[in-house]
Design a protein around this motif. Structure first.
Motif, PDB file in Angstrom:
ATOM      1  N   GLY A 108       0.923  -1.452   0.031  1.00 29.46           N
ATOM      2  CA  GLY A 108       0.140  -0.013   0.086  1.00 29.46           C
ATOM      3  C   GLY A 108       0.847   1.245  -0.106  1.00 29.46           C
ATOM      4  O   GLY A 108       0.398   2.386   0.117  1.00 29.46           O
ATOM      5  N   SER A 109       2.317   0.836  -0.195  1.00 28.79           N
ATOM      6  CA  SER A 109       3.020   2.315  -0.133  1.00 28.79           C
ATOM      7  C   SER A 109       3.995   2.530  -1.285  1.00 28.79           C
ATOM      8  O   SER A 109       4.279   1.498  -1.826  1.00 28.79           O
ATOM      9  CB  SER A 109       4.091   2.016   0.979  1.00 28.79           C
ATOM     10  N   LEU A 110       3.970   3.693  -1.785  1.00 28.27           N
ATOM     11  CA  LEU A 110       4.658   4.064  -2.898  1.00 28.27           C
ATOM     12  C   LEU A 110       6.203   4.654  -2.409  1.00 28.27           C
ATOM     13  O   LEU A 110       6.169   5.541  -1.596  1.00 28.27           O
ATOM     14  CB  LEU A 110       4.138   5.110  -3.751  1.00 28.27           C
ATOM     15  N   ALA A 111       7.059   3.960  -3.217  1.00 23.71           N
ATOM     16  CA  ALA A 111       8.554   4.164  -2.497  1.00 23.71           C
ATOM     17  C   ALA A 111       8.672   4.516  -1.185  1.00 23.71           C
ATOM     18  O   ALA A 111       9.738   5.259  -0.836  1.00 23.71           O
ATOM     19  CB  ALA A 111       8.951   5.391  -3.405  1.00 23.71           C
ATOM     20  N   PHE A 112       8.335   3.516  -0.137  1.00 22.55           N
ATOM     21  CA  PHE A 112       8.510   3.500   1.094  1.00 22.55           C
ATOM     22  C   PHE A 112       7.786   4.649   1.850  1.00 22.55           C
ATOM     23  O   PHE A 112       8.084   4.685   2.894  1.00 22.55           O
ATOM     24  CB  PHE A 112       9.949   3.331   1.549  1.00 22.55           C
ATOM     25  N   ALA A 113       6.964   5.559   0.971  1.00 18.40           N
ATOM     26  CA  ALA A 113       6.383   6.450   1.695  1.00 18.40           C
ATOM     27  C   ALA A 113       5.210   5.993   2.593  1.00 18.40           C
ATOM     28  O   ALA A 113       4.735   4.654   2.597  1.00 18.40           O
ATOM     29  CB  ALA A 113       5.465   7.360   0.988  1.00 18.40           C
ATOM     30  N   PRO A 114       4.679   6.534   3.928  1.00 15.08           N
ATOM     31  CA  PRO A 114       3.635   6.116   4.404  1.00 15.08           C
ATOM     32  C   PRO A 114       2.320   5.644   3.521  1.00 15.08           C
ATOM     33  O   PRO A 114       2.117   6.127   2.403  1.00 15.08           O
ATOM     34  CB  PRO A 114       2.915   7.262   5.331  1.00 15.08           C
ATOM     35  N   TRP A 115       1.649   4.439   3.897  1.00 11.23           N
ATOM     36  CA  TRP A 115       0.992   3.814   3.107  1.00 11.23           C
ATOM     37  C   TRP A 115      -0.375   4.604   2.830  1.00 11.23           C
ATOM     38  O   TRP A 115      -0.799   5.435   3.856  1.00 11.23           O
ATOM     39  CB  TRP A 115       0.648   2.382   3.565  1.00 11.23           C
ATOM     40  N   LEU A 116      -1.131   4.311   1.722  1.00  4.75           N
ATOM     41  CA  LEU A 116      -2.195   4.928   1.270  1.00  4.75           C
ATOM     42  C   LEU A 116      -3.431   4.454   1.976  1.00  4.75           C
ATOM     43  O   LEU A 116      -3.317   3.072   2.107  1.00  4.75           O
ATOM     44  CB  LEU A 116      -2.331   4.864  -0.170  1.00  4.75           C
ATOM     45  N   ALA A 117      -4.453   4.865   2.015  1.00  5.04           N
ATOM     46  CA  ALA A 117      -5.783   4.752   2.602  1.00  5.04           C
ATOM     47  C   ALA A 117      -6.019   3.140   1.555  1.00  5.04           C
ATOM     48  O   ALA A 117      -6.174   3.267   0.317  1.00  5.04           O
ATOM     49  CB  ALA A 117      -6.807   5.596   2.361  1.00  5.04           C
ATOM     50  N   ASN A 118      -6.445   2.248   2.450  1.00  8.11           N
ATOM     51  CA  ASN A 118      -6.918   0.802   1.945  1.00  8.11           C
ATOM     52  C   ASN A 118      -5.906   0.335   1.009  1.00  8.11           C
ATOM     53  O   ASN A 118      -6.119  -0.750   0.519  1.00  8.11           O
ATOM     54  CB  ASN A 118      -8.097   1.080   0.918  1.00  8.11           C
ATOM     55  N   GLY A 119      -4.672   0.684   1.380  1.00 10.06           N
ATOM     56  CA  GLY A 119      -3.598   0.083   0.549  1.00 10.06           C
ATOM     57  C   GLY A 119      -3.052  -1.209   1.010  1.00 10.06           C
ATOM     58  O   GLY A 119      -3.089  -2.327   0.543  1.00 10.06           O
ATOM     59  N   PRO A 120      -2.421  -1.341   2.263  1.00 11.60           N
ATOM     60  CA  PRO A 120      -1.879  -2.663   3.068  1.00 11.60           C
ATOM     61  C   PRO A 120      -3.286  -3.645   2.811  1.00 11.60           C
ATOM     62  O   PRO A 120      -4.194  -3.396   3.477  1.00 11.60           O
ATOM     63  CB  PRO A 120      -1.644  -2.140   4.226  1.00 11.60           C
ATOM     64  N   LYS A 121      -2.835  -4.614   2.128  1.00  9.53           N
ATOM     65  CA  LYS A 121      -3.601  -5.925   2.101  1.00  9.53           C
ATOM     66  C   LYS A 121      -2.981  -7.149   1.848  1.00  9.53           C
ATOM     67  O   LYS A 121      -1.839  -7.108   0.994  1.00  9.53           O
ATOM     68  CB  LYS A 121      -4.857  -5.496   1.160  1.00  9.53           C
ATOM     69  N   LEU A 122      -3.664  -8.298   1.859  1.00 13.23           N
ATOM     70  CA  LEU A 122      -3.173  -9.612   1.417  1.00 13.23           C
ATOM     71  C   LEU A 122      -4.268 -10.057   0.251  1.00 13.23           C
ATOM     72  O   LEU A 122      -5.554  -9.817   0.865  1.00 13.23           O
ATOM     73  CB  LEU A 122      -3.280 -10.721   2.485  1.00 13.23           C
ATOM     74  N   VAL A 123      -4.039 -10.174  -0.692  1.00 13.85           N
ATOM     75  CA  VAL A 123      -5.060 -10.515  -1.889  1.00 13.85           C
ATOM     76  C   VAL A 123      -4.963 -11.994  -2.467  1.00 13.85           C
ATOM     77  O   VAL A 123      -3.944 -12.510  -2.641  1.00 13.85           O
ATOM     78  CB  VAL A 123      -4.956  -9.712  -3.257  1.00 13.85           C
ATOM     79  N   GLU A 124      -5.703 -12.941  -2.138  1.00 13.47           N
ATOM     80  CA  GLU A 124      -5.725 -14.312  -2.391  1.00 13.47           C
ATOM     81  C   GLU A 124      -6.254 -14.455  -3.755  1.00 13.47           C
ATOM     82  O   GLU A 124      -7.559 -14.006  -4.051  1.00 13.47           O
ATOM     83  CB  GLU A 124      -6.776 -15.038  -1.360  1.00 13.47           C
ATOM     84  N   VAL A 125      -5.328 -15.208  -4.652  1.00 15.58           N
ATOM     85  CA  VAL A 125      -5.987 -15.519  -5.842  1.00 15.58           C
ATOM     86  C   VAL A 125      -6.026 -17.054  -6.156  1.00 15.58           C
ATOM     87  O   VAL A 125      -5.041 -17.714  -5.642  1.00 15.58           O
ATOM     88  CB  VAL A 125      -5.082 -14.728  -6.835  1.00 15.58           C
ATOM     89  N   ASP A 126      -7.028 -17.546  -6.588  1.00 18.73           N
ATOM     90  CA  ASP A 126      -7.100 -18.848  -7.013  1.00 18.73           C
ATOM     91  C   ASP A 126      -6.461 -19.046  -8.570  1.00 18.73           C
ATOM     92  O   ASP A 126      -7.072 -18.845  -9.687  1.00 18.73           O
ATOM     93  CB  ASP A 126      -8.594 -19.359  -6.993  1.00 18.73           C
ATOM     94  N   PRO A 127      -5.236 -19.877  -8.597  1.00 19.11           N
ATOM     95  CA  PRO A 127      -4.559 -20.013  -9.898  1.00 19.11           C
ATOM     96  C   PRO A 127      -5.598 -20.858 -10.775  1.00 19.11           C
ATOM     97  O   PRO A 127      -5.417 -20.815 -12.176  1.00 19.11           O
ATOM     98  CB  PRO A 127      -3.164 -20.564  -9.745  1.00 19.11           C
TER      99      PRO A 127
END
Length: 365
Positions: A108-127
Motif C-alpha cells: 500500500g506504499s509508494l517508494a516506502f512512503a506512508p501507506w495509502l488509504a486501503n492500501g495494505p492488504k493480502l489478496v488471495e488468488v485462485d490460480p
C-alpha cells in the motif's frame, strides 16, 4: 537454460579458470525490477515488482515463456490516483499457500512512503481460475502509519481458517499475525531488538560499504511442524525464532511472547528466508551473492554462489525441489544509492536444485 556467468563450487579452483554455474536462469527481465517470487506446485512462476519510483505497469506478473504477463489481470495492476480500494498499489511479495492459492502482499506504499488509504492488504488468488477470491485488510491497531509489509508465511493447520504471519520492515519492525478465520490481525514484538534494524549497521556489498540500510524484520520462514517462526531484520546478521503458539495467543503480553525467542546465531546479512520439510532454513547472503542453508542440526553450508548475482532477494522453494531466487541489483537503485540509478538490466530469476520439499501446513495440527 544455464547462466553463462561463473560461480563458486566447493573445493579449490585455480584463479582465472572458468567454473560451470551452480544455478539455472529461469527468466531475464529487462524493464521491471523483481522482489518477490513464488512457484505453484504445477510449475507456474509469479513475480512481484514494487513501485519504488520506476514506471511499473504491473506490480504482479506471471512468467510465461520468459515474458512477464500482468497477473491476475491488467486492470487490477493499473495504477492511478483514482484507484478503487481493491486495486494493487505496490506488491512486495507473492506466496503460494498450503492449498495452492497465490497471495499478493500489497504494501500500500509508494517508494516506502506512508501507506495509502486501503492500501495494505493480502489478496488471495485462485490460480485455477486466475480470479481474486479474498482481500484481507489489516486492523488499524496491527500497523503504524509507516508500516511496510514485506513477506508472509501461512499455517492452515491451526485455528478455524489458518494463520498468516507477516514481517513489518520499518526500522522499528514487527511481526503481524492474521487470523484468516476471523479476519482479525495484531502486531507482535514491535520495536523489539530482534525485529529492529541494528544500530550502526554497515553492509559490504560487492566491496562497497553501505551505511544507508535501516530495515527491520524482513525475512520470514516457518518450521516444518509449524511450531516456530524464523525471522531476521535486513539490517542485522542474526537469525531468530519465536514460538507460533505464543504469537497467536492474544492473552499473552509481548514480554511473554519474547520469552520464547531463540537467538540462533550469526548467519551473515540476509534479505529473504525459506524453509523445507527436512527442518532446514535457507537465507540469502546479500553481501556475498550467495544463498546459505542451516540444517536442522545447526550446520551451515552454501547452496548457491554467483559472484555477479547482485542482491539475491527472495527465496521460494517449489514442489519439484528447486529453490528459486530473485536477483534485482537493489544497491544500485536510486532509493539505496543516493538518488543515482546504476542498475544494469536484465534482472534475473534463478534456481538451484536442493532436493527438498516446501513446507505446506494443512489439516489438523
Amino acid at each position: 537454460m544455464s547462466s553463462d556467468s561463473a560461480s563458486a563450487t566447493s573445493g579449490a579452483t585455480p584463479l582465472g579458470s572458468w567454473v560451470a554455474p551452480d544455478y539455472e536462469v529461469v527468466a531475464e527481465i529487462d524493464d521491471l525490477m523483481p522482489t518477490g517470487v513464488t512457484v505453484t506446485d504445477d510449475g507456474r512462476v509469479f513475480v512481484s515488482f514494487p513501485r519504488w519510483g520506476d514506471d511499473v505497469p504491473c506490480t504482479v506478473a506471471e512468467v510465461v515463456d520468459g515474458k512477464v504477463v500482468p497477473y491476475p489481470s491488467r486492470e487490477l495492476n493499473e495504477w492511478s490516483e483514482e484507484r478503487n480500494a481493491d486495486q494493487l498499489v505496490s506488491v512486495q511479495s507473492v506466496i503460494t499457500d498450503p492449498a495452492g492459492h497465490v497471495w499478493l502482499l500489497d504494501t500500500g506504499s509508494l517508494a516506502f512512503a506512508p501507506w495509502l488509504a486501503n492500501g495494505p492488504k493480502l489478496v488471495e488468488v485462485d490460480p485455477a481460475t486466475d480470479q481474486v477470491v479474498r482481500v484481507v485488510r489489516l486492523d488499524p491497531a496491527a500497523v503504524t502509519p509507516t508500516t511496510y509489509l514485506n513477506d508472509v508465511r501461512f499455517d492452515f493447520s491451526r485455528g478455524t481458517g489458518g494463520y498468516a504471519y507477516l514481517t513489518d520492515s520499518q526500522p522499528e519492525g514487527a511481526l503481524i499475525v492474521v487470523d484468516l478465520g476471523s479476519g482479525e490481525s495484531w502486531g507482535r514484538l514491535r520495536g523489539h531488538v530482534t525485529t529492529t534494524a541494528t544500530e550502526g549497521f554497515r553492509a559490504v556489498v560487492q566491496g562497497v560499504v553501505r551505511e544507508n540500510y535501516q530495515v527491520g524484520a524482513d525475512g520470514i520462514a516457518i518450521s516444518a511442524d509449524g511450531s516456530l517462526l524464523y525471522y531476521c531484520p535486513l539490517s542485522s546478521r542474526r537469525l531468530y525464532s519465536v514460538e507460533t503458539a505464543a504469537l497467536i495467543d492474544r492473552s499473552l503480553t509481548d514480554e511473554q511472547v519474547a520469552a520464547t525467542i531463540q537467538d540462533l546465531g550469526d548467519k551473515g546479512a540476509s534479505d529473504g528466508l525459506e524453509s523445507d520439510i527436512d527442518g532446514a532454513v535457507y537465507a540469502t547472503a546479500y553481501e556475498h551473492s550467495a544463498v546459505l542453508r542451516r540444517d536442522a542440526d545447526g550446520t551451515w553450508s552454501t547452496v548457491l554462489h554467483g559472484p555477479d548475482l547482485l542482491w539475491p532477494d527472495t527465496l521460494a522453494l517449489a514442489g519439484d525441489g528447486f529453490l528459486y531466487v530473485s536477483v534485482n541489483q537493489l544497491p544500485r537503485t536510486p532509493l539505496f544509492n543516493d538518488g543515482v540509478d546504476t542498475r544494469v538490466p536484465p534482472y534475473q530469476i534463478v534456481r538451484v536444485h536442493v532436493g527438498a520439499g516446501p513446507v505446506r501446513l494443512t489439516g489438523a495440527a
